[in-house]
Design a protein around this motif. Structure first.
Motif, PDB file in Angstrom:
ATOM      1  N   SER A   1      -2.685  36.944  13.281  1.00 37.59           N
ATOM      2  CA  SER A   1      -3.686  35.984  12.798  1.00 37.59           C
ATOM      3  C   SER A   1      -3.050  34.887  11.953  1.00 37.59           C
ATOM      4  O   SER A   1      -3.398  33.704  12.084  1.00 37.59           O
ATOM      5  CB  SER A   1      -4.747  36.697  11.956  1.00 37.59           C
ATOM      6  N   ALA A   2      -2.123  35.270  11.068  1.00 35.61           N
ATOM      7  CA  ALA A   2      -1.482  34.280  10.197  1.00 35.61           C
ATOM      8  C   ALA A   2      -0.667  33.290  11.028  1.00 35.61           C
ATOM      9  O   ALA A   2      -0.695  32.075  10.788  1.00 35.61           O
ATOM     10  CB  ALA A   2      -0.582  34.983   9.182  1.00 35.61           C
ATOM     11  N   ILE A   3       0.033  33.813  12.026  1.00 36.90           N
ATOM     12  CA  ILE A   3       0.838  32.933  12.893  1.00 36.90           C
ATOM     13  C   ILE A   3      -0.085  31.986  13.665  1.00 36.90           C
ATOM     14  O   ILE A   3       0.164  30.780  13.757  1.00 36.90           O
ATOM     15  CB  ILE A   3       1.692  33.778  13.876  1.00 36.90           C
ATOM     16  N   ALA A   4      -1.184  32.538  14.181  1.00 35.92           N
ATOM     17  CA  ALA A   4      -2.124  31.715  14.952  1.00 35.92           C
ATOM     18  C   ALA A   4      -2.697  30.601  14.084  1.00 35.92           C
ATOM     19  O   ALA A   4      -2.836  29.453  14.530  1.00 35.92           O
ATOM     20  CB  ALA A   4      -3.240  32.602  15.511  1.00 35.92           C
ATOM     21  N   ALA A   5      -3.007  30.916  12.840  1.00 36.71           N
ATOM     22  CA  ALA A   5      -3.563  29.899  11.940  1.00 36.71           C
ATOM     23  C   ALA A   5      -2.545  28.793  11.689  1.00 36.71           C
ATOM     24  O   ALA A   5      -2.888  27.599  11.677  1.00 36.71           O
ATOM     25  CB  ALA A   5      -3.974  30.555  10.619  1.00 36.71           C
TER      26      ALA A   5
END
Lengths: 310, 93
Positions: free
Chosen positions: B71-75
């Motif tokens: 999720s952090a990478i996607a954001a």
């Protein structure tokens, strides 16, 4: 060949003064110097002070040559983090014809590297590196862990510079702690205080700060940011010459980095953590010479007492 | 942000993060460092994500927190590429 970092006027003047007084012996290569008797005397006295400061822990003494099996420098990821600083040993491989060509080129000081092949050896870049596999080979750590004194060992960093405080080969006095995470981190923090007090007792205006290693490239910026945010590296800094204070000692908490590579386990089988401290001996001597002058007999009496005991 | 972005992130993770577990057993919010990703592997992951999405992480994003979960990478990728599409789809500003 790496680019040579230039010295500030202040650094160049200090280097010339060191050479003029026979403290450093110039070799013609930036960052590579012989040491005169006075310089070595101070360095050995500083080494003895560190030994005395570590005595209460009764560290186990280990000494290693300034060469490392190449596989070790590969396994610990040094070429990921510091490809620009590493030095590996190459040696001649060939027959009569190649030997002749090599010697002819060498006579003309031309490039003869095509006749050289990689060996099993690399130069030691940090004095603690041989300690981890040596301790891991014994099996799990005893209760309470282990403290190892790796001595004042020669280490190599390929960073040619005209700054006399940035040497390509120098002595790093390293002590290593292996044990449970909490005790290792506490040891590291305590030693950073003890190291600061030691330098201050020698009349040095030292301060402690969070620091990062000189990791390579953009990936290195990420490693450095991690290291800083987790306070994995502390340094003691002293003004020697130039605009910035120079790091003369570092206190490094590796978490399970080396333990994961070498399978270092605590007595109960849990993964061990490691930390090391390193005093840059030449830099401490340079800081003393810069602070108190190039003539040790004229140093303040309390500093002389700390080092020579009289 | 869409499913494709997360699919590509998971492929890059599988190839470069050297996780000791199958990435498909981890949820989007699972901590990748807790799952065994090393600092060195996170650097390889960062460089591989730049290739896969044709982006460049600015210095302020070169931190552990940006790469610690899917999720952090996607954001981060959404922020950098505008629409979060892989480069083949032409992520612009």
């Amino acid at each position: 060949m790496g680019e040579v970092r230039q010295a500030t006027a202040d650094q160049a003047a200090f280097r010339d003064e060191l050479i003029q007084h026979g403290l450093f012996i110039a070799s013609g290569v930036p960052g590579l110097y012989g040491r005169g008797a006075t310089f070595e005397d101070i360095r050995n006295r500083v080494d003895a002070r560190i030994t005395a400061a570590a005595q209460a822990e009764a560290p186990e003494s280990m000494r290693f040559p300034p060469l490392l099996p190449r596989k070790q420098i590969e396994s610990i990821g040094y070429l990921h983090s510091f490809p620009h600083l590493a030095g590996s040993v190459f040696a001649f491989e060939g027959g009569e014809d190649e030997a002749l060509l090599q010697s002819e080129r060498a006579d003309r000081h031309e490039d003869w590297s095509e006749f050289q092949r990689m060996t099993e050896l690399a130069l030691v870049p940090a004095a603690c590196y041989p300690v981890y596999p040596a301790v891991a080979a014994r099996g799990p750590l005893p209760v309470g862990g282990v403290v190892v004194d790796a001595g004042g060992a020669w280490v190599f960093r390929h960073e040619p510079s005209e700054d006399p405080a940035r040497l390509q080969m120098f002595h790093q006095r390293e002590i290593v702690r292996l044990g449970a995470p909490e005790e290792v981190r506490t040891w590291r923090d305590d030693w950073s205080e003890r190291g600061l007090a030691l330098l201050q007792s020698l009349g040095l205006d030292a301060e402690r700060d969070r620091a990062t290693d000189p990791f390579f490239g953009r990936g290195g910026r990420m490693l450095a940011a991690n290291q800083r945010s987790q306070e994995l590296k502390l340094e003691l800094l002293v003004a020697i010459a130039g605009d910035e204070p120079t790091a003369v000692a570092s206190f490094n908490y590796h978490q399970d980095h080396f333990a994961a590579i070498y399978g270092l386990a605590q007595h109960d089988g849990d993964v061990a953590h490691t930390a090391c401290l390193g005093f840059g001996q030449e830099r401490i001597v340079l800081a003393l010479l810069r602070t108190h002058g190039v003539d040790p007999p004229s140093w303040p009496a309390e500093v002389r007492r700390e080092l020579w005991g009289a | 942000m869409n499913d494709d972005t997360r699919t590509v992130i998971r492929r890059v993770l599988r190839e470069h993060a050297r996780l000791p577990v199958d990435v498909d057993t981890l949820g989007d919010d699972a901590d990748l460092f807790a799952a065994g990703m090393t600092s060195h592997a996170s650097v390889n992951l960062m460089l591989a994500l730049e290739d896969a999405f044709d982006i460049e992480f600015p210095d302020r994003m070169l931190t552990r927190g940006v790469f610690d979960s899917v999720s952090a990478i996607a954001a981060a990728i959404t922020e950098l590429s505008g629409d979060g599409e892989p480069s083949a789809a032409g992520g612009g500003t």
